[in-house]
Design a protein around this motif. Structure first.
Motif, PDB file in Angstrom:
ATOM      1  N   LYS A 203       0.690  -1.254  -0.159  1.00 51.48           N
ATOM      2  CA  LYS A 203      -0.084   0.177   0.202  1.00 51.48           C
ATOM      3  C   LYS A 203       0.859   1.211   0.063  1.00 51.48           C
ATOM      4  N   LEU A 204       0.594   2.257  -0.751  1.00 50.27           N
ATOM      5  CA  LEU A 204       1.332   3.488  -0.874  1.00 50.27           C
ATOM      6  C   LEU A 204       1.493   4.224   0.468  1.00 50.27           C
ATOM      7  N   ASP A 205       0.322   4.194   1.136  1.00 48.65           N
ATOM      8  CA  ASP A 205       0.436   4.871   2.405  1.00 48.65           C
ATOM      9  C   ASP A 205       1.384   4.277   3.198  1.00 48.65           C
ATOM     10  N   ASP A 206       1.503   3.028   3.374  1.00 53.25           N
ATOM     11  CA  ASP A 206       2.381   2.319   4.301  1.00 53.25           C
ATOM     12  C   ASP A 206       3.737   2.586   3.941  1.00 53.25           C
ATOM     13  N   VAL A 207       4.048   2.664   2.555  1.00 55.38           N
ATOM     14  CA  VAL A 207       5.426   3.052   2.109  1.00 55.38           C
ATOM     15  C   VAL A 207       5.796   4.359   2.294  1.00 55.38           C
ATOM     16  N   ALA A 208       4.868   5.122   2.098  1.00 55.18           N
ATOM     17  CA  ALA A 208       5.105   6.618   2.278  1.00 55.18           C
ATOM     18  C   ALA A 208       5.391   6.884   3.768  1.00 55.18           C
ATOM     19  N   SER A 209       4.609   6.160   4.531  1.00 56.23           N
ATOM     20  CA  SER A 209       4.822   6.213   6.195  1.00 56.23           C
ATOM     21  C   SER A 209       6.312   6.134   6.718  1.00 56.23           C
ATOM     22  N   LEU A 210       6.840   5.169   5.965  1.00 55.45           N
ATOM     23  CA  LEU A 210       8.386   4.700   6.092  1.00 55.45           C
ATOM     24  C   LEU A 210       9.248   5.794   6.177  1.00 55.45           C
ATOM     25  N   ALA A 211       8.887   6.925   5.268  1.00 60.17           N
ATOM     26  CA  ALA A 211       9.636   8.137   4.828  1.00 60.17           C
ATOM     27  C   ALA A 211       9.096   9.281   5.421  1.00 60.17           C
ATOM     28  N   TYR A 212       8.060   9.096   6.357  1.00 60.05           N
ATOM     29  CA  TYR A 212       7.376  10.226   7.088  1.00 60.05           C
ATOM     30  C   TYR A 212       6.779  11.438   6.378  1.00 60.05           C
ATOM     31  N   MET A 213       6.159  10.872   5.318  1.00 60.09           N
ATOM     32  CA  MET A 213       5.719  11.808   4.060  1.00 60.09           C
ATOM     33  C   MET A 213       4.229  11.516   3.775  1.00 60.09           C
ATOM     34  N   TYR A 221       9.069  12.522  -4.107  1.00 58.38           N
ATOM     35  CA  TYR A 221      10.381  12.213  -3.649  1.00 58.38           C
ATOM     36  C   TYR A 221      11.049  11.217  -4.175  1.00 58.38           C
ATOM     37  N   PHE A 222      10.237  10.094  -4.322  1.00 57.86           N
ATOM     38  CA  PHE A 222      10.876   8.645  -4.857  1.00 57.86           C
ATOM     39  C   PHE A 222      11.117   9.146  -6.332  1.00 57.86           C
ATOM     40  N   LYS A 223      10.376   9.745  -7.174  1.00 57.64           N
ATOM     41  CA  LYS A 223      10.662   9.807  -8.513  1.00 57.64           C
ATOM     42  C   LYS A 223      11.932  10.630  -8.757  1.00 57.64           C
ATOM     43  N   ASN A 224      12.019  11.712  -8.017  1.00 64.44           N
ATOM     44  CA  ASN A 224      13.075  12.871  -8.042  1.00 64.44           C
ATOM     45  C   ASN A 224      14.335  11.960  -7.774  1.00 64.44           C
ATOM     46  N   HIS A 225      14.529  11.009  -6.886  1.00 67.59           N
ATOM     47  CA  HIS A 225      15.602  10.551  -6.351  1.00 67.59           C
ATOM     48  C   HIS A 225      15.871   9.160  -7.056  1.00 67.59           C
ATOM     49  N   THR A 226      15.022   8.434  -7.873  1.00 70.51           N
ATOM     50  CA  THR A 226      15.467   7.422  -8.662  1.00 70.51           C
ATOM     51  C   THR A 226      15.034   7.503  -9.935  1.00 70.51           C
ATOM     52  N   ASN A 227      14.482   8.484 -10.522  1.00 70.67           N
ATOM     53  CA  ASN A 227      14.083   8.754 -12.043  1.00 70.67           C
ATOM     54  C   ASN A 227      13.064   7.711 -12.405  1.00 70.67           C
ATOM     55  N   LYS A 228      12.374   7.167 -11.455  1.00 68.66           N
ATOM     56  CA  LYS A 228      11.304   6.412 -11.940  1.00 68.66           C
ATOM     57  C   LYS A 228       9.928   6.473 -10.490  1.00 68.66           C
ATOM     58  N   THR A 229       8.980   5.954 -11.032  1.00 72.95           N
ATOM     59  CA  THR A 229       7.878   6.012  -9.870  1.00 72.95           C
ATOM     60  C   THR A 229       7.919   4.753  -9.097  1.00 72.95           C
ATOM     61  N   VAL A 230       7.587   4.691  -7.972  1.00 72.41           N
ATOM     62  CA  VAL A 230       7.700   3.802  -7.039  1.00 72.41           C
ATOM     63  C   VAL A 230       7.043   2.435  -7.456  1.00 72.41           C
ATOM     64  N   PHE A 231       5.788   2.385  -8.094  1.00 75.25           N
ATOM     65  CA  PHE A 231       5.227   1.481  -8.673  1.00 75.25           C
ATOM     66  C   PHE A 231       6.088   0.854  -9.932  1.00 75.25           C
ATOM     67  N   ARG A 232       6.701   1.551 -10.610  1.00 79.28           N
ATOM     68  CA  ARG A 232       7.488   1.223 -11.632  1.00 79.28           C
ATOM     69  C   ARG A 232       8.571   0.282 -11.175  1.00 79.28           C
ATOM     70  N   PHE A 233       9.243   0.786  -9.830  1.00 83.37           N
ATOM     71  CA  PHE A 233      10.337   0.175  -9.393  1.00 83.37           C
ATOM     72  C   PHE A 233       9.673  -1.068  -8.438  1.00 83.37           C
ATOM     73  N   LEU A 234       8.546  -1.241  -7.936  1.00 86.32           N
ATOM     74  CA  LEU A 234       8.119  -2.282  -7.428  1.00 86.32           C
ATOM     75  C   LEU A 234       7.615  -3.329  -8.553  1.00 86.32           C
ATOM     76  N   ASN A 235       7.198  -2.884  -9.812  1.00 83.66           N
ATOM     77  CA  ASN A 235       6.792  -3.836 -10.718  1.00 83.66           C
ATOM     78  C   ASN A 235       8.188  -4.712 -11.333  1.00 83.66           C
ATOM     79  N   GLU A 236       9.259  -3.496 -11.295  1.00 78.12           N
ATOM     80  CA  GLU A 236      10.480  -4.230 -11.868  1.00 78.12           C
ATOM     81  C   GLU A 236      11.142  -5.378 -11.052  1.00 78.12           C
ATOM     82  N   LEU A 237      10.907  -5.182  -9.717  1.00 78.98           N
ATOM     83  CA  LEU A 237      11.064  -6.149  -8.771  1.00 78.98           C
ATOM     84  C   LEU A 237      10.345  -7.472  -9.144  1.00 78.98           C
TER      85      LEU A 237
END
Length: 291
Positions: A203-213, A221-237
């Motif tokens: 869940k996006l809410d749970d992941v965001a809470s880990l970063a206190y955002m 934040y994730f897109k700026n630091h990794t150049n991809k969306t969090v769901f793109r990264f998750l789907n690549e995994l």
């Protein structure tokens, strides 16, 4: 990830470069930098590769050149950390400083393309196709050599990489290392969570809470630091893990999406084709055809 640590590389006094053999259940070197240029050739293992602001999956055959002082690390997938795992993380790593061969060595006209390749390596270079396969074999051979033969092999390796058109640059064009410590710690916490839990519903809410955002701020934040969306990264995994299962040929394709964390088969097929460039069935048949 934490702020990249400085790693001191000990080169043998009688050698201008090192070829190291790494063979462990999983890679242990953390997010780090060093002044040496690094050529990383993956012999066995899978996981995620981090170079600057680039995050991608890696597997056997992965070939990357990392420039001087560019932060990087290789993190293995969850299977490598299981008790009594049979999975191995094996690599050959070449480390050297450009000036180790003399300040003018790479300035001679015959080595101009190698000098240009070093410049590109400041953004990280991933090689593919025939280049990756050929150079990987030459690195394995060079590891067994010594003296002049080893040095000649090293120059051939550099020349093959410099002449190749089968590559892509990894970091974004405007990337400047390093990130602030607080940012890297938050990113490390999030990435570790995703790598450990990608087989489960996320869940996006749970992941965001880990970063206190908030979710919105976290996605930016994730897109700026990794150049991809969090769901793109998750789907690549998840797709990377699916490839492993497909190659093992133990599971029906219709069952694999459950094991990878996809909620339904249609989304699995859609994301697999988007990331891998082919369907799961085509991927498995392509591998069988090469055997």
């Amino acid at each position: 990830m934490s702020e990249p640590i400085f790693q001191h590389i000990y080169l043998n006094n009688d050698e201008s470069y090192n070829i190291l053999k790494v063979d462990r259940p999983f890679f242990v070197v953390p997010w780090h930098v060093h002044p040496e240029i690094e050529i990383m050739s993956i012999v066995k293992g899978e996981g995620s590769r981090f170079v600057g602001d680039n995050i991608e999956n890696f597997a056997e055959g992965d070939m990357v050149v990392v420039g001087s002082d560019l932060p990087h690390c290789w993190k293995n997938g969850a299977v490598h950390y299981e008790p009594d795992t049979l999975s191995r993380a094996e690599a050959r790593v070449i480390l050297f400083k450009e000036e180790s061969f003399g300040k003018e060595f790479f300035n001679i006209s015959e080595l101009k393309k190698i000098k240009e390749m070093f410049s590109r390596a400041q953004r990280g270079i991933s090689f593919n196709g025939r280049t990756a396969a050929t150079v990987s074999g030459k690195i394995l051979n060079a590891y067994e050599q010594n003296g002049a033969k080893r040095f000649i092999s090293f120059v051939e390796i550099l020349n093959d990489l410099a002449e190749s058109k089968e590559y892509k640059l990894l970091t974004s064009e405007g990337y400047r290392p390093p990130l602030f410590t607080s940012d890297m710690q938050r990113l490390n916490k999030v990435v570790d969570h995703l790598m450990e839990n990608f087989q489960k519903p996320i869940k996006l809410d749970d992941v965001a809470s880990l970063a206190y955002m908030s979710p919105t701020a976290f996605c930016r934040y994730f897109k700026n630091h990794t150049n991809k969306t969090v769901f793109r990264f998750l789907n690549e995994l998840r797709v990377g893990f699916a490839k492993k299962l497909l190659l093992e040929d133990k599971d029906n394709i219709s069952d694999i999406h459950y094991l990878c964390g996809f909620r339904n088969a249609s989304n699995f097929y859609e994301q697999f084709k988007k990331i891998a460039g082919c369907s799961p069935m085509q991927f498995r048949k392509g591998h069988e055809a090469r055997l």
